[in-house]
Design an enzyme around this catalytic site. Structure first.
Site, PDB file in Angstrom:
ATOM      1  N   HIS A  96     -43.076  -1.993  15.160  1.00  0.00           N
ATOM      2  CA  HIS A  96     -44.412  -0.532  14.611  1.00  0.00           C
ATOM      3  C   HIS A  96     -44.462   0.247  15.448  1.00  0.00           C
ATOM      4  O   HIS A  96     -43.723  -0.340  16.667  1.00  0.00           O
ATOM      5  CB  HIS A  96     -46.086  -0.809  14.450  1.00  0.00           C
ATOM      6  CG  HIS A  96     -46.528   0.587  14.551  1.00  0.00           C
ATOM      7  ND1 HIS A  96     -46.383   0.729  13.161  1.00  0.00           N
ATOM      8  CD2 HIS A  96     -46.905   1.104  15.702  1.00  0.00           C
ATOM      9  CE1 HIS A  96     -46.937   2.269  13.630  1.00  0.00           C
ATOM     10  NE2 HIS A  96     -48.082   2.358  14.767  1.00  0.00           N
ATOM     11  N   GLU A 110       1.060  -1.119  -0.433  1.00  0.00           N
ATOM     12  CA  GLU A 110       0.054  -0.390  -0.103  1.00  0.00           C
ATOM     13  C   GLU A 110       1.610   1.431   0.170  1.00  0.00           C
ATOM     14  O   GLU A 110       1.628   1.054   0.879  1.00  0.00           O
ATOM     15  CB  GLU A 110      -1.175  -0.273   1.185  1.00  0.00           C
ATOM     16  CG  GLU A 110      -1.614   1.122   1.203  1.00  0.00           C
ATOM     17  CD  GLU A 110      -2.378   2.117   0.337  1.00  0.00           C
ATOM     18  OE1 GLU A 110      -3.456   0.756  -0.014  1.00  0.00           O
ATOM     19  OE2 GLU A 110      -2.526   2.620   0.259  1.00  0.00           O
ATOM     20  N   ARG A 152     -14.966   8.615 -12.301  1.00  0.00           N
ATOM     21  CA  ARG A 152     -13.051   7.714 -11.954  1.00  0.00           C
ATOM     22  C   ARG A 152     -13.231   6.691 -12.912  1.00  0.00           C
ATOM     23  O   ARG A 152     -13.414   5.768 -13.973  1.00  0.00           O
ATOM     24  CB  ARG A 152     -13.394   7.502 -10.725  1.00  0.00           C
ATOM     25  CG  ARG A 152     -14.036   8.754  -9.435  1.00  0.00           C
ATOM     26  CD  ARG A 152     -13.884   7.750  -8.361  1.00  0.00           C
ATOM     27  NE  ARG A 152     -12.810   7.524  -7.732  1.00  0.00           N
ATOM     28  CZ  ARG A 152     -12.159   8.260  -6.567  1.00  0.00           C
ATOM     29  NH1 ARG A 152     -12.413   9.402  -6.720  1.00  0.00           N
ATOM     30  NH2 ARG A 152     -10.302   7.217  -6.456  1.00  0.00           N
ATOM     31  N   ILE A 212     -21.137  11.824  -6.645  1.00  0.00           N
ATOM     32  CA  ILE A 212     -19.746  12.509  -6.481  1.00  0.00           C
ATOM     33  C   ILE A 212     -21.086  13.555  -6.154  1.00  0.00           C
ATOM     34  O   ILE A 212     -20.835  14.576  -5.183  1.00  0.00           O
ATOM     35  CB  ILE A 212     -18.318  12.086  -6.867  1.00  0.00           C
ATOM     36  CG1 ILE A 212     -18.412  10.970  -6.857  1.00  0.00           C
ATOM     37  CG2 ILE A 212     -17.545  12.926  -5.913  1.00  0.00           C
ATOM     38  CD1 ILE A 212     -16.670  10.501  -7.221  1.00  0.00           C
ATOM     39  N   ASP A 229      -0.190   4.215   0.619  1.00  0.00           N
ATOM     40  CA  ASP A 229      -0.409   5.327   1.140  1.00  0.00           C
ATOM     41  C   ASP A 229      -1.402   4.920   2.799  1.00  0.00           C
ATOM     42  O   ASP A 229      -0.165   4.003   3.574  1.00  0.00           O
ATOM     43  CB  ASP A 229      -1.941   5.997   0.815  1.00  0.00           C
ATOM     44  CG  ASP A 229      -1.992   7.581   1.010  1.00  0.00           C
ATOM     45  OD1 ASP A 229      -2.018   7.461   2.042  1.00  0.00           O
ATOM     46  OD2 ASP A 229      -2.101   7.960   0.046  1.00  0.00           O
TER      47      ASP A 229
HETATM   48  P1  NAD Z   1     -21.140   9.748 -12.428  1.00  0.00           P
HETATM   49  O1  NAD Z   1     -20.286   8.457 -13.168  1.00  0.00           O
HETATM   50  O2  NAD Z   1     -21.912   8.803 -11.156  1.00  0.00           O
HETATM   51  O3  NAD Z   1     -21.095  10.695 -12.669  1.00  0.00           O
HETATM   52  C1  NAD Z   1     -20.486  11.518 -13.457  1.00  0.00           C
HETATM   53  C2  NAD Z   1     -21.797  12.647 -13.786  1.00  0.00           C
HETATM   54  O4  NAD Z   1     -20.716  13.461 -14.216  1.00  0.00           O
HETATM   55  C3  NAD Z   1     -22.336  11.644 -14.728  1.00  0.00           C
HETATM   56  O5  NAD Z   1     -23.922  11.899 -14.579  1.00  0.00           O
HETATM   57  C4  NAD Z   1     -21.855  13.206 -16.294  1.00  0.00           C
HETATM   58  O6  NAD Z   1     -23.665  12.205 -17.089  1.00  0.00           O
HETATM   59  C5  NAD Z   1     -21.390  14.251 -15.738  1.00  0.00           C
HETATM   60  N1  NAD Z   1     -20.633  14.215 -16.886  1.00  0.00           N
HETATM   61  C6  NAD Z   1     -19.511  14.102 -17.612  1.00  0.00           C
HETATM   62  N2  NAD Z   1     -19.121  14.629 -18.452  1.00  0.00           N
HETATM   63  C7  NAD Z   1     -19.872  15.998 -18.128  1.00  0.00           C
HETATM   64  C8  NAD Z   1     -19.835  17.296 -18.679  1.00  0.00           C
HETATM   65  N3  NAD Z   1     -18.219  17.578 -19.461  1.00  0.00           N
HETATM   66  N4  NAD Z   1     -20.291  18.073 -18.266  1.00  0.00           N
HETATM   67  C9  NAD Z   1     -20.920  17.932 -17.542  1.00  0.00           C
HETATM   68  N5  NAD Z   1     -21.440  16.479 -16.906  1.00  0.00           N
HETATM   69  C10 NAD Z   1     -20.693  15.092 -17.405  1.00  0.00           C
HETATM   70  O7  NAD Z   1     -19.175   9.515 -11.399  1.00  0.00           O
HETATM   71  P2  NAD Z   1     -18.751  10.301  -9.686  1.00  0.00           P
HETATM   72  O8  NAD Z   1     -20.376  10.603  -9.504  1.00  0.00           O
HETATM   73  O9  NAD Z   1     -17.385  10.996 -10.535  1.00  0.00           O
HETATM   74  O10 NAD Z   1     -18.096   8.723  -9.006  1.00  0.00           O
HETATM   75  C11 NAD Z   1     -17.451   8.468  -9.538  1.00  0.00           C
HETATM   76  C12 NAD Z   1     -17.276   6.262  -9.218  1.00  0.00           C
HETATM   77  O11 NAD Z   1     -17.802   6.616  -7.879  1.00  0.00           O
HETATM   78  C13 NAD Z   1     -19.369   6.318  -9.464  1.00  0.00           C
HETATM   79  O12 NAD Z   1     -18.769   4.766 -10.335  1.00  0.00           O
HETATM   80  C14 NAD Z   1     -19.649   6.431  -8.576  1.00  0.00           C
HETATM   81  O13 NAD Z   1     -20.176   5.271  -8.023  1.00  0.00           O
HETATM   82  C15 NAD Z   1     -18.356   5.737  -7.639  1.00  0.00           C
HETATM   83  N6  NAD Z   1     -19.357   6.462  -5.896  1.00  0.00           N
HETATM   84  C16 NAD Z   1     -20.388   6.080  -5.728  1.00  0.00           C
HETATM   85  C17 NAD Z   1     -20.773   6.608  -4.268  1.00  0.00           C
HETATM   86  C18 NAD Z   1     -21.843   5.805  -3.894  1.00  0.00           C
HETATM   87  O14 NAD Z   1     -22.621   5.140  -4.154  1.00  0.00           O
HETATM   88  N7  NAD Z   1     -22.828   6.445  -2.359  1.00  0.00           N
HETATM   89  C19 NAD Z   1     -19.771   7.603  -3.691  1.00  0.00           C
HETATM   90  C20 NAD Z   1     -19.194   8.451  -4.669  1.00  0.00           C
HETATM   91  C21 NAD Z   1     -18.346   7.640  -5.641  1.00  0.00           C
END
Ligand code: NAD
Length: 482
Positions: free
Chosen positions: A459, A45, A286, A195, A47
């Protein structure tokens, strides 16, 4: 029986049974699970153990969300017959609390690894050949580790849009958003995905003027529209401005360290008025972290999109003794999916034939209200022409939700029309991310709506909304006059 040998560090070692590269929720869980069964395991790891989820993702964001919940409750105290005056957030203290929560959990993971006698080697791991991992430590020293099996669990990193200005100082990613010293006054979030929307609520609730720019015609694109609509409405009420179907084309540097975001209507190409902000948070997805790993160089194949490492149902790559789990496979970027993939990989390495099944992986989104889902979504059922029934129940008719003062949203169950088996479910509303556990169990074990409806639910509790949705999918909800 395993014999412990720490003398390996610093030289070529006698082979470990398993070398895991990456100590996130995929890698550390795999390491502990394997060690628990007597395997001799080394974990590399670069980090702090815990990976993105624990250090820069799920946990710190949830700690900040908790701050926003407490703050909101105090602001709304009068609704509950209480008085709270001069309520304010001390951002530095909130961030310090978040760091303490993370630190405590990291300590826990370190203890877990030590208790199970997993050898942790700090440094950057790189595949030299199919049984050798080179580890480069912070001081530049390199050592070699030998292992019969290798599990790649290096996770993912934020995508940076290839547009002019992406490298501007005001542009931050989710990691930097969690390290801010002070609150900006204004923030533009590019990407209305998971995110983007979680951060939109965090910052807006803390008083930042937030604007979200989403490329598609809906925020949180993978979820059903009716669920996303609830969050959309709530976001607007929280003062978050949202542009959907909008594409960012450039970021320019403005005055006083601010940035100007240039964007357009994604359908027509028509320019929209520029937005100026103190910070621009880029949350457009990501991508698997492969750089420096040496996987491709030694012949590990990537998936059809060339994004993640290609694996079979046993989490095995095209090289028999090398496995890959978690975000680096780009299968499902969720911590709990990574952990489960880790169990599957270890089972197979240790001779138990186990397959990874994605049909009941819950998804939890910590917006306000929360969204959670599992299995087949209503829109998937429609797209696949599946013969289903949909049982729905609103929290507005759930006693506990009303006592909480939080009764927006609903539960939706999807059952096979002919068997009544629950194949999916979604929740938007109070406690959604905790409640999804019950539906996940039902989907995983193919329970019918009738079996859930015939299970006594305490309940007054929120899970009664699931019980009622099960009745709705059968003969009608008990507490709905329809
Ligand atoms: P995401 O794919 O969920 O969302 C990215 C968003 O950016 C999409 O809606 C997309 O349409 C938009 N987008 C892309 N290019 C764009 C542009 N040029 N202009 C405007 N909008 C644009 O990705 P994320 O939110 O970055 O999350 C990354 C990964 O991390 C995902 O796979 C997610 O499932 C995971 N994650 C999950 C959780 C959770 O489950 N609570 C929390 C954080 C992250």
């Amino acid at each position: 029986m395993r014999e412990r040998d720490d003398a390996g560090v610093g030289s070529v070692t006698a082979p470990y049974d398993i070398a895991v590269i990456g100590g996130g929720p995929g890698g550390y869980v795999a390491a502990v699970y394997a060690a628990r069964q007597g395997a001799r395991v080394v974990l590399v790891e670069k980090d702090t153990p815990g990976g993105t989820c624990l250090n820069r993702g799920c946990i710190p964001t949830k700690a900040l969300i908790r701050t926003t919940e407490v703050y909101k409750m105090m602001q709304e105290a009068v609704r509950y017959g209480c008085r709270a005056e001069k309520v304010e957030v001390n951002f530095k203290r909130a961030m310090a609390r978040k760091d303490r929560v993370v630190k405590g959990l990291v300590k826990g993971v370190e203890t877990l690894l030590a208790k199970h006698e997993v050898t942790v080697v700090p440094g950057l791991g790189r595949l030299v050949d199919k049984e050798t991992v080179a580890v480069k430590s912070g001081d530049g020293e390199e050592m070699l580790l030998k292992a019969r099996h290798i599990i790649l669990a290096t996770g993912s990193e934020p995508v940076v849009l290839p547009i002019p200005g992406s490298a501007s100082e005001a542009v931050i990613d989710s990691t930097q958003a969690l390290e801010l010293d002070e609150l900006p006054e204004t923030m533009v979030i590019i990407g209305g995905g998971v995110i983007g929307m979680e951060f939109a609520f965090i910052f807006a609730r803390l008083g930042v003027k937030v604007t979200v720019i989403e490329y598609l015609d809906q925020i949180l694109p993978p979820v059903d529209e009716d669920l996303a609509q609830e969050v959309f409405r709530s976001a607007r009420m929280a003062g978050i401005q949202i542009y959907t179907q909008a594409r960012v084309t450039a970021i320019t540097e403005g005055e006083g360290g601010q940035a100007a975001v240039v964007f357009e209507n994604a359908a027509t190409g028509e320019a929209l008025p520029e937005l100026t902000a103190d910070k621009v948070l880029m949350a457009v997805g990501r991508r698997p972290h492969l750089e420096g790993l040496g996987a491709v160089e030694i012949g590990v194949e990537l998936d059809a999109n060339g994004r993640g490492i290609k694996v079979n149902e046993r989490m095995q790559t095209n090289i028999e003794n090398i496995y890959a789990i978690g975000d680096v496979t780009a299968k499902m970027m969720l911590a709990h999916a990574a952990s489960h993939q880790g169990l599957v990989a270890v089972d197979n390495i240790l001779g138990r034939d186990t397959l990874m099944d994605y049909s009941a992986v819950p998804n939890a989104i910590f917006t306000d209200p929360e969204i959670a889902s599992v299995g087949v979504a209503e829109k998937d059922a429609a797209a696949g022409n599946l013969n289903v029934r949909v049982g729905r129940f609103p929290f507005a008719a759930n006693g506990k939700a009303l006592t909480l003062g939080n009764s927006r949203g609903f539960v939706k169950l999807i059952t096979e029309a002919d068997t009544g088996v629950i194949i999916g479910g979604s929740i938007v509303g109070p406690g959604a991310t905790d409640l999804i556990g019950e539906i996940t169990l039902a989907v995983q074990h193919r329970l019918t709506a009738e079996q859930v409806a015939r299970t006594i639910h305490a309940h007054p509790t929120l899970p009664e909304a699931i019980f009622e949705a099960a009745w709705a999918a059968e003969s009608g909800a008990l507490h709905l006059a329809e």
